[in-house]
Structure formats: C-alpha cells, structure tokens
Design a protein around this motif. Structure first.
Motif, mmCIF file in Angstrom:
data_model
loop_
_atom_site.group_PDB
_atom_site.id
_atom_site.type_symbol
_atom_site.label_atom_id
_atom_site.label_comp_id
_atom_site.label_asym_id
_atom_site.label_seq_id
_atom_site.Cartn_x
_atom_site.Cartn_y
_atom_site.Cartn_z
ATOM 1 N N ASP A 1 -5.690 -2.565 12.851
ATOM 2 C CA ASP A 1 -5.335 -3.176 11.557
ATOM 3 C C ASP A 1 -6.337 -4.288 11.239
ATOM 4 O OD1 ASP A 1 -3.005 -3.478 9.430
ATOM 5 O OD2 ASP A 1 -3.638 -5.482 10.025
ATOM 6 N N PHE A 2 -7.338 -3.948 10.435
ATOM 7 C CA PHE A 2 -8.385 -4.919 10.128
ATOM 8 C C PHE A 2 -7.879 -6.022 9.202
ATOM 9 C CE2 PHE A 2 -11.091 -0.985 10.523
ATOM 10 C CZ PHE A 2 -11.716 -1.367 11.692
ATOM 11 N N PHE B 1 -7.647 -19.129 0.163
ATOM 12 C CA PHE B 1 -6.599 -18.114 0.095
ATOM 13 C C PHE B 1 -6.620 -17.223 1.341
ATOM 14 C CE2 PHE B 1 -5.242 -13.806 -0.882
ATOM 15 C CZ PHE B 1 -3.956 -14.031 -1.336
ATOM 16 N N ASN C 1 -7.896 -10.319 -5.546
ATOM 17 C CA ASN C 1 -9.223 -9.727 -5.349
ATOM 18 C C ASN C 1 -9.824 -9.107 -6.624
ATOM 19 O OD1 ASN C 1 -9.322 -10.086 -2.474
ATOM 20 N ND2 ASN C 1 -7.771 -8.494 -2.345
ATOM 21 N N LEU D 1 -3.781 -16.748 4.100
ATOM 22 C CA LEU D 1 -3.179 -15.414 4.243
ATOM 23 C C LEU D 1 -3.247 -14.921 5.687
ATOM 24 C CD1 LEU D 1 -2.075 -12.873 2.453
ATOM 25 C CD2 LEU D 1 -4.346 -11.950 2.950
ATOM 26 N N THR E 1 -12.256 -10.425 4.444
ATOM 27 C CA THR E 1 -12.377 -11.532 3.485
ATOM 28 C C THR E 1 -11.676 -11.106 2.197
ATOM 29 O OG1 THR E 1 -14.495 -10.645 2.749
ATOM 30 C CG2 THR E 1 -14.577 -12.406 4.379
ATOM 31 N N CYS E 2 -11.110 -12.078 1.503
ATOM 32 C CA CYS E 2 -10.387 -11.750 0.266
ATOM 33 C C CYS E 2 -10.238 -12.990 -0.598
ATOM 34 C CB CYS E 2 -8.999 -11.201 0.595
ATOM 35 S SG CYS E 2 -8.014 -12.316 1.597
ATOM 36 N N GLU E 3 -9.785 -12.759 -1.802
ATOM 37 C CA GLU E 3 -9.435 -13.841 -2.726
ATOM 38 C C GLU E 3 -8.107 -13.492 -3.338
ATOM 39 O OE1 GLU E 3 -12.577 -14.293 -5.546
ATOM 40 O OE2 GLU E 3 -13.931 -15.107 -4.035
ATOM 41 N N ARG F 1 0.820 -1.189 0.000
ATOM 42 C CA ARG F 1 0.000 0.000 0.000
ATOM 43 C C ARG F 1 0.866 1.255 0.000
ATOM 44 N NH1 ARG F 1 -4.211 -1.677 4.539
ATOM 45 N NH2 ARG F 1 -2.344 -2.243 5.619
ATOM 46 N N PHE G 1 -12.008 -0.569 4.264
ATOM 47 C CA PHE G 1 -12.614 -1.696 4.984
ATOM 48 C C PHE G 1 -13.753 -1.259 5.920
ATOM 49 C CE2 PHE G 1 -8.235 -3.647 4.312
ATOM 50 C CZ PHE G 1 -8.635 -4.391 3.228
ATOM 51 N N HIS H 1 -0.127 -10.694 8.618
ATOM 52 C CA HIS H 1 -1.549 -10.721 8.241
ATOM 53 C C HIS H 1 -2.467 -11.272 9.322
ATOM 54 C CE1 HIS H 1 -0.406 -9.346 4.304
ATOM 55 N NE2 HIS H 1 0.392 -10.399 4.139
HETATM 56 P P1 AMP Z 1 -3.017 -6.703 5.841
HETATM 57 O O1 AMP Z 1 -3.312 -5.689 6.903
HETATM 58 O O2 AMP Z 1 -1.841 -6.394 5.002
HETATM 59 O O3 AMP Z 1 -2.940 -8.027 6.492
HETATM 60 O O4 AMP Z 1 -4.242 -6.715 4.853
HETATM 61 C C1 AMP Z 1 -5.561 -6.466 5.221
HETATM 62 C C2 AMP Z 1 -6.479 -7.213 4.318
HETATM 63 O O5 AMP Z 1 -6.174 -6.902 2.958
HETATM 64 C C3 AMP Z 1 -6.381 -8.720 4.384
HETATM 65 O O6 AMP Z 1 -7.149 -9.286 5.445
HETATM 66 C C4 AMP Z 1 -6.966 -9.111 3.034
HETATM 67 O O7 AMP Z 1 -8.364 -8.983 3.022
HETATM 68 C C5 AMP Z 1 -6.387 -8.030 2.137
HETATM 69 N N1 AMP Z 1 -5.096 -8.507 1.575
HETATM 70 C C6 AMP Z 1 -3.864 -8.300 2.075
HETATM 71 N N2 AMP Z 1 -2.929 -8.867 1.292
HETATM 72 C C7 AMP Z 1 -3.588 -9.449 0.288
HETATM 73 C C8 AMP Z 1 -3.192 -10.212 -0.865
HETATM 74 N N3 AMP Z 1 -1.917 -10.488 -1.121
HETATM 75 N N4 AMP Z 1 -4.156 -10.669 -1.684
HETATM 76 C C9 AMP Z 1 -5.456 -10.422 -1.460
HETATM 77 N N5 AMP Z 1 -5.893 -9.698 -0.413
HETATM 78 C C10 AMP Z 1 -4.978 -9.222 0.463
#
Ligand code: AMP
Ligand code: MG
Length: 353
Positions: free
Chosen positions: A138-139, A189, A147, A193, A142-144, A37, A242, A297
């Motif tokens: 830090d939320f 996934f 995404n 993650l 859900t993801c794929e 990010r 989010f 994560h």
């Molecule tokens: P993080 O705080 O970096 O763990 O990311 C927050 C949220 O972003 C995760 O719970 C996922 O929903 C999404 N996310 C983070 N990294 C990925 C990734 N590589 N691919 C898809 N979604 C992701």
C-alpha cells in the motif's frame, strides 16, 4: 465479456509524464478517488446458489450444497451466530459475512468428503497450486488537498506485509520511506494525511534504490522461485497509477513482478456479494466486525489492516486470486476463469535509458 469496455485507460506511452498524469487522473479519479476508491472492473466469481447447479456443476454434490445454501439464506442473524458458534467458527461481522462463512464451510466440507470418497466433485482449485504467500503493498505518495488533475504523485512510502496462506498468519513486513525527486518538498496536507515528515523523506533513498532493496527482500524469502506468491492491493491505483508513474519519473522499467495483482476490493465485492461502494477499507473492516489498527494513511498500517481483511477472507473460504494486471500501460481485468497466475521472480530494476 467485453474487456475493453471495462478497462481503464492509463497511459499513452508517447506523451510526457506530466501529460500522462493529466489523462490518467482525469479518467481514473472519476472512478476511483484516493479515499473512496471504487473499482469498476467487475468479474463475478463462481458461487454455489441454486442457479449454478447446472452444466459444469451438475454433480449431485452441488445440488446438496445449493439446498444447504437455501437453508442458510433463510436463517436469521441469531440462528447464523448459533450455528457458527456450534461449528467453532468466527461469529463476527454483518449478516451477509456470516452467511458466506457458513456456506463456505459447508461447501468445503461437502467437497472434501466427495474428494476423499473419490467421487470427484471439482473443488475450486482448478488443479493449480495456490500461492504460498500473499504480499500486501500500500503505497503512500506526495499529494495536495483535492490533488489538481495534473498533480505528479511520487511514492514516499514503500511497505509490504507478507501473509503465509498455509498458516494464515502475517509472517513478515518491510517498510522504507522514499525521497521524492521532482517535488522533494511535502505539502502540509500530505504530512498531516500520511504522518510522513519532511525529515523522513529527506533522509530516505530515491525510488530505484528502495526498489532494489524490495527486490532483495523478496528474493531472500524465495518468493517467485521456491514459493508462489501474489501481490495484493486495496484498489487498482497502487500499481496502475502510483507505481506506473513512479517508474516513468525514475526512468526505470515497470517491474515484471508487479504486473499482476489481487485487487482486494474486487475480490471482497465478488465474494461477499456487495456493491463496489461498500468496499472501502474502513467499510470492509467494519462489515467483517474488525476495527482499524494503527494510523490511517500510514502505508505500513494500511497494509497490515488490508492483510487482516485478506486473512479473514481466506479463513471464510475465499480463494483470493490475481484479478488485475497492467499491460502496455493499460489496466486490464483478469477473469476468474483464467489459470491461477502467480507473480514472476523479482529482478533488479532496469533503467529505461
Ligand atoms: P491511501 O492508501 O488511502 O493512504 O492513499 C494513498 C495515497 O493517495 C496517499 O499517500 C495520497 O497521496 C493519496 N490520497 C489519499 N487520500 C487522499 C486525500 N484525501 N486527498 C489527497 N490525496 C489523497
Ligand atoms: Mg495507504
């Protein structure tokens, strides 16, 4: 500064959540991928290099500080380390981090001497009292994999880590998992993650119930009432994406207390003078000479590690302050010249209906 140019468009409140997601994801993901990010909203913080010993910095003390900064800029890494050791300061981190630490130390001492001697000289606080606490959030959602643009992220973990800015310690933490309602089944996934299993979210409450307990937790600690506090996140997405989307999904109003926050990536980039490409969580830790503790994560572990960065920045003399806010669904920059803003007292979530 042209604020509109810097703002990321988030939502048109007249369109459905799904359509909002699509417009949101398209604009934001180009700028801020979940894993890398990058903030585009820049707001340089005041520094004390020679060029700034003019105008409002015309007090002679700023000239002295500027001269000291010039010396520090010319020091080698070994010289910096030796000087930091002599001053009993932290010697970890890359050269730029060490330089900033030494400059902050001199600046603080010089200005303190000035203030003690009644010579004025400002001080960076702007007369406002600083936050007593910083609450890191830090939320996880859900993801794929990759995404898709219209993917509807739902929050599945709500963690908070509380920093006392006076004692410079992590003093408390909170974590609850959240049951997603629109798509209750986690992708393989997502499980891999985040480490969050289907069972964990099945057993959890829905977002409005969890948010209610979050509010209680904050209230029990007198945050926003007796004590000033600010929310801090790693990037803009936690709140502007989010939480914003989750509130629409749950049909509740976006909570007032989460309408402004400190984006640590922005603060870090401005303070240590590094480009936004170097403000990923792992890079910030590495440059500060720290290693990630826990499981990447996991929302709580991410929050703890973000809090460790925040603590180091506070120790290095950075005044972390609110630099982003959301208004009418739009992500806005809060300039460093704005008065110090603290989070509002937390209130029970209110239904939109
Ligand atoms: P993080 O705080 O970096 O763990 O990311 C927050 C949220 O972003 C995760 O719970 C996922 O929903 C999404 N996310 C983070 N990294 C990925 C990734 N590589 N691919 C898809 N979604 C992701
Ligand atoms: Mg995370």
């Amino acid at each position: 500064m042209d604020e509109h140019k810097e703002n990321n468009y988030i939502h048109d409140s007249n369109v459905s959540v799904k359509n909002n997601m699509m417009s949101n994801t398209t604009t934001e993901e180009q700028q801020e991928k979940p894993c890398s990010r990058i903030c585009t909203v820049t707001e340089p913080e005041p520094t004390l290099d020679v060029s700034e010993s003019k105008g409002e910095f015309s007090d002679p003390v700023y000239k002295e500080i500027a001269v000291a900064n010039g010396h520090i800029n010319r020091m080698t890494k070994d010289e910096l380390r030796t000087r930091l050791e002599e001053l009993k300061l932290d010697t970890r981190g890359v050269k730029d981090v060490m330089k900033k630490r030494l400059k902050s130390h001199y600046k603080k001492n010089k200005l303190k001497l000035c203030a003690d001697a009644g010579e004025g000289g400002g001080g960076g606080g702007g007369g406002d009292t600083y936050y007593d606490y910083i609450c890191v959030v830090d939320f996880e959602a859900t993801c794929e994999e990759d995404n898709p643009p219209d993917f509807l992220h739902e929050i599945i973990e709500f963690p908070m880590v509380l920093i006392n800015t006076h004692t410079l310690e992590i003093v408390d933490s909170f974590r609850e998992y959240v049951k997603p309602e629109v798509n209750p089944t986690l992708s393989d996934f997502c499980v891999k993650l985040t480490g969050i299993t289907q069972e964990m979210v099945d057993e959890a409450d829905t977002f409005p119930e969890v948010l209610q307990r979050v509010v209680l937790w904050l209230q029990e600690r007198d945050l926003g009432t007796k004590y000033k506090y600010a929310i801090l996140t790693d990037g803009s997405w936690d709140m502007s994406k989010f939480l914003n989307i989750q509130c629409r999904v749950s049909r509740i109003r976006y909570p007032q207390f989460a309408k402004k926050w400190i984006n640590i990536r922005k603060s870090y980039g401005n303070f240590y003078k590094v480009p936004r490409t170097q403000t990923k969580l792992s890079t910030m830790l590495e440059k500060l000479g720290l290693t990630y503790e826990g499981r990447p994560h996991s929302g709580l572990d991410d929050s703890q590690n973000i809090a460790r960065i925040a603590l180091r920045m506070l120790q290095d003399g950075c005044q972390l302050r609110v630099n982003e806010r959301i208004h009418g669904g739009q992500l806005l920059n809060v300039p460093s010249s704005a008065p110090m803003e603290a989070a509002s007292p937390p209130h029970k979530p209110r239904s939109k209906d």
